[in-house]
Design an enzyme around this catalytic site. Structure first.
Site, mmCIF file in Angstrom:
data_model
loop_
_atom_site.group_PDB
_atom_site.id
_atom_site.type_symbol
_atom_site.label_atom_id
_atom_site.label_comp_id
_atom_site.label_asym_id
_atom_site.label_seq_id
_atom_site.Cartn_x
_atom_site.Cartn_y
_atom_site.Cartn_z
ATOM 1 N N ARG A 176 0.838 -1.207 0.000
ATOM 2 C CA ARG A 176 0.000 0.000 0.000
ATOM 3 C C ARG A 176 0.873 1.256 0.000
ATOM 4 N NH1 ARG A 176 -4.224 -0.463 4.770
ATOM 5 N NH2 ARG A 176 -4.973 1.477 3.823
ATOM 6 N N CYS A 233 -1.470 5.800 9.207
ATOM 7 C CA CYS A 233 -1.749 4.441 8.700
ATOM 8 C C CYS A 233 -2.942 4.545 7.763
ATOM 9 C CB CYS A 233 -1.992 3.474 9.862
ATOM 10 S SG CYS A 233 -3.396 3.926 10.914
#
Length: 276
Positions: A176, A233
């Protein structure tokens, strides 16, 4: 008195036997989260649900609520600002650090994460119930005092990028971070913030769900714990694992609450997509 951020199962059992702490089940996961779990509840534990105790006015997931809302939820659990609070989850140390950070962000110093969660508790001989405890009939007065030095918003992250005032540590997985896979939440761009360093939360949690608090994990990621730090995050959960680990090494980090759920959903925030 401030409590160390991480508490062992043996220490937690001692507090439990003396009825000297309030225990909260902060278990939470999502489709891309951990799958292994232990069953049951630490006796006298109540649920602390980050999808309930949140800012209901925000379109972003489980954002920190204001002082009034947080105080109402925690007071309804029968907890006062002077109580010692132990938060745990059944995945080891996945979402409990988020609950820990929420209490710290509201000025509650006597709060700790049970290292290894429910599995460590059971392995230490701790008792287990089939159901969580019921909330008390009467709420307790709880006073929350927001601590801005523990929270980062989009503007402060932009400032950190532009001025270098803070390092940025991203807890998402490498795929990611480097935009090799689509984001799990629809409508979001892939990549990372300019200048951010990659420190996957899974590298901090051991096979038994316990925290590896060695400072060299930050060093290896190119992060200097003597300098100010913002953690981020996907939605502000695993960023708190990094914040807790930084605090175990003497650094109070700021958590970007909106994290990539906010940053990646906008078209006016700078991103880097090196491998896209």
């Amino acid at each position: 008195m401030t409590l160390r951020p991480l508490i062992s199962a043996a220490e937690a059992l001692d507090l439990f036997s003396k009825n000297a702490a309030r225990f909260l089940d902060a278990s939470w996961t999502f489709a891309a989260g951990p799958s292994a779990l232990a069953d049951g509840f630490i006796p006298r534990s109540q649920r602390f649900d980050i999808d309930t105790i949140k800012d209901e006015t925000s379109p972003l997931p489980h954002m920190l609520p204001d002082e009034r809302v947080f105080a109402a939820h925690v007071g309804a659990l029968g907890i006062s600002a002077s109580d010692t609070v132990i938060v745990w989850d059944r995945y080891g140390n996945f979402s409990a650090p988020r609950a820990w950070w929420m209490f710290k962000a509201m000025g509650h110093n006597r709060v700790a994460v049970l290292d290894g969660g429910l599995t460590a508790w059971m392995e230490a001989g701790g008792p287990v119930d089939d159901h969580p405890a019921l909330p008390p009939e009467r709420a307790t007065f709880y006073e929350a005092r927001l601590q801005p030095d523990r929270i980062a918003d989009r503007a402060s992250v932009l400032d950190a990028i532009q001025t270098g005032s803070h390092q940025i540590a991203d807890a998402r997985g490498a795929a990611r971070f480097y935009a090799r896979v689509p984001e799990p939440r629809p409508g979001m761009r892939g990549g990372h913030m300019p200048g951010a360093r990659h420190l996957h939360y899974a590298g901090i949690i051991g096979d038994r769900g316990q925290i590896n608090a060695q400072a060299n994990l930050f060093d290896d990621a190119g992060l200097d714990l003597s300098e100010p730090l913002i953690t981020t995050c996907g939605s502000g959960v695993t960023a708190c694992i990094l914040a807790l680990t930084a605090e175990l090494n003497g650094r109070v980090a700021r958590v970007y609450d909106g994290s990539w759920s906010e940053w990646g959903a906008r078209d006016d925030t700078p991103i880097v997509t090196p491998d896209a």
